[in-house]
Design an enzyme around this catalytic site. Structure first.
Site, PDB file in Angstrom:
ATOM      1  N   TYR A 362     -22.481  32.044 -58.956  1.00 60.56           N
ATOM      2  CA  TYR A 362     -23.527  31.717 -57.956  1.00 60.56           C
ATOM      3  C   TYR A 362     -24.889  32.284 -58.321  1.00 60.56           C
ATOM      4  O   TYR A 362     -25.019  33.125 -59.176  1.00 60.56           O
ATOM      5  CB  TYR A 362     -23.114  32.011 -56.528  1.00 60.56           C
ATOM      6  CG  TYR A 362     -22.704  33.391 -56.078  1.00 60.56           C
ATOM      7  CD1 TYR A 362     -23.033  34.555 -56.732  1.00 60.56           C
ATOM      8  CD2 TYR A 362     -21.985  33.511 -54.878  1.00 60.56           C
ATOM      9  CE1 TYR A 362     -22.657  35.799 -56.241  1.00 60.56           C
ATOM     10  CE2 TYR A 362     -21.607  34.750 -54.387  1.00 60.56           C
ATOM     11  CZ  TYR A 362     -21.949  35.878 -55.081  1.00 60.56           C
ATOM     12  OH  TYR A 362     -21.579  37.085 -54.596  1.00 60.56           O
ATOM     13  N   GLU A 363     -25.890  31.722 -57.650  1.00 66.83           N
ATOM     14  CA  GLU A 363     -27.314  31.978 -57.936  1.00 66.83           C
ATOM     15  C   GLU A 363     -27.629  31.730 -59.412  1.00 66.83           C
ATOM     16  O   GLU A 363     -28.415  32.445 -60.029  1.00 66.83           O
ATOM     17  CB  GLU A 363     -27.731  33.363 -57.434  1.00 66.83           C
ATOM     18  CG  GLU A 363     -27.522  33.422 -55.916  1.00 66.83           C
ATOM     19  CD  GLU A 363     -28.259  34.496 -55.188  1.00 66.83           C
ATOM     20  OE1 GLU A 363     -29.252  34.994 -55.729  1.00 66.83           O
ATOM     21  OE2 GLU A 363     -27.843  34.808 -54.055  1.00 66.83           O
TER      22      GLU A 363
END
Ligand code: CAA
Length: 380
Positions: A362-363
């Site tokens: 994620y990110e």
């Protein structure tokens, strides 16, 4: 580089450490097993100021620097990465994004509640067909009279059902590609906004991940963040800071697993002695400690860059890339040091190993961090 901590930094780090041990550790295994959101614990984190650490005091926040934030993120993540992802999204993506780019009315309306944890925020960029390729937004926000009409689906949204306010990225002028994208603040309960089923996840199972559907949601024009077409830059700039928080989360997961492995090696005996006396184990601990220290330096460098007003796109991406790989490597080794016990829930390391994986996804996946890093170093 001198990363000397101030007395205030040490106080904040110790407060986060105590909170994690006293409030998050009890029940962390059960919450993981049942995919249960740490509701009471998050409420307390808000009351203690962990959810709006960098928000200015005038908007109800702690007015702290990024170094304080990463220190607290590391400590919380050592024990419960499901709680720290809520903290990370609320602090770095939602509060920071609104304070940095929102107008005065938006700041006054949303920040005091978000900074104190009275309300929780979510950041909605990913879509079924726009994960890494974030410019390809299919969600649309079409201007109509005094509002926008929002339509589309967002995926893998952290705080999906627990959030009260959602920053949603959507395409307004498809012909302008990424320059036609906008960011909006959406409130839970608005007509046409539906929360999809909860994802069944490998790790960070206490956190609350959903898809979201928008069907003709009427968004007032005043809820757009920044100038028309600023949405993609808003998302990229906000994610750059978010990556420092996730790097700190990865560091914490690694450090938590390492500390457990080290302690275990001092009490577990094999072949007539504590296993720490076998080089097979001691060398593993040496490697783990070294990569954790290297990660900590990268995380601190990125946090200091942000605090000093330097560009942190590169240092944040490097910190996230390295710390998330370290989290994966160290947690796998921590399970190995524990042997059979590492494979069962009560020793915590199997959970940390499952939690570590998301920090490479994620990110921005590790591959995305390499795009950011390589573009940055090749531009010099
Ligand atoms: N700051 C400011 N502007 C930036 C920027 C930054 N950090 N990065 C890119 N931009 C700008 C570029 O300057 C360019 O602007 P111009 O056209 O005006 O020159 C524009 O944005 C487009 O940039 P690129 O051409 O570089 O776009 P790209 O598509 O080739 O690559 C990318 C961009 C880095 C791959 C990007 O798409 C990306 O970061 N993807 C990953 C998305 C991501 O991180 N998703 C995470 C979802 S959120 C989440 O996980 C939260 C959670 O729940 C925990």
């Amino acid at each position: 580089m001198d990363f000397k901590l101030t007395e205030e930094h040490i106080m904040i780090r110790d407060a986060a450490r105590d909170f994690a041990k006293n409030e998050l550790l009890p029940g962390v295994i059960e919450r993981d097993e049942k995919q249960e959101f740490p509701k009471e614990q998050i409420k307390k984190m808000g009351e203690l100021g962990f959810l709006g650490m960098m928000v200015s005091p005038e908007y109800g926040g702690g007015g702290m620097d990024t170094v304080s934030y990463v220190l607290a993120m590391e400590e919380i993540s050592k024990i419960d990465a499901s709680a720290s992802v809520v903290m990370s999204v609320n602090n770095s993506l939602v509060c920071w994004g609104i304070e940095k780019f929102g107008n005065e009315e938006q700041k006054q309306k949303y920040l005091p509640k978000l900074a104190t944890g009275e309300s929780i925020g979510a950041f909605c960029l990913s879509e079924p067909e726009a994960g890494s390729d974030a410019t390809s937004q299919r969600t649309t926000a079409i201007e109509k009279d005094d509002h926008y009409l929002l339509n589309g689906t967002k995926n893998w949204i952290t705080n999906g059902s627990t959030a009260d306010y959602y920053i949603v990225i959507a395409q307004t002028h498809p012909e302008k590609k990424h320059k036609g994208i906008n960011a909006f603040i959406i409130e839970k309960g608005w007509k046409g906004f539906e929360i999809g089923p909860k994802e069944q996840k490998l790790g960070i199972r206490g956190s609350d991940t959903h898809s979201l559907n928008f069907n003709d949601v009427k968004v007032p024009k005043e809820n757009r963040i920044g100038e028309d077409g600023f949405g993609f830059k808003f998302a990229m700039k906000t994610l750059s800071g978010g990556r420092i928080g996730i790097a700190a989360q990865a560091l914490g997961i690694a450090a938590g697993a390492y500390e457990l492995a080290k302690e275990y090696s001092k009490v577990r005996k094999a072949f007539g002695t504590e296993i720490m006396n076998h080089q097979a184990i001691a060398f593993k601990l040496a490697d783990m400690h070294t990569s954790i220290e290297a990660s900590r330096h990268l995380v601190m460098k990125a946090a200091c860059d942000k605090d000093n007003g330097e560009n942190y796109d590169l240092s944040g991406a490097m910190a996230k890339l390295f710390a998330s790989k370290t989290a994966m490597d160290v947690t796998v080794e921590a399970v190995q040091v524990h042997g059979g016990n590492g494979y069962v829930k009560e020793y915590h390391v199997e959970r940390l190993m499952r939690d570590a994986k998301i920090t490479q996804i994620y990110e921005g996946t590790s591959e995305i961090q390499k795009i950011v890093i390589s573009r940055s170093i090749l531009r010099d």
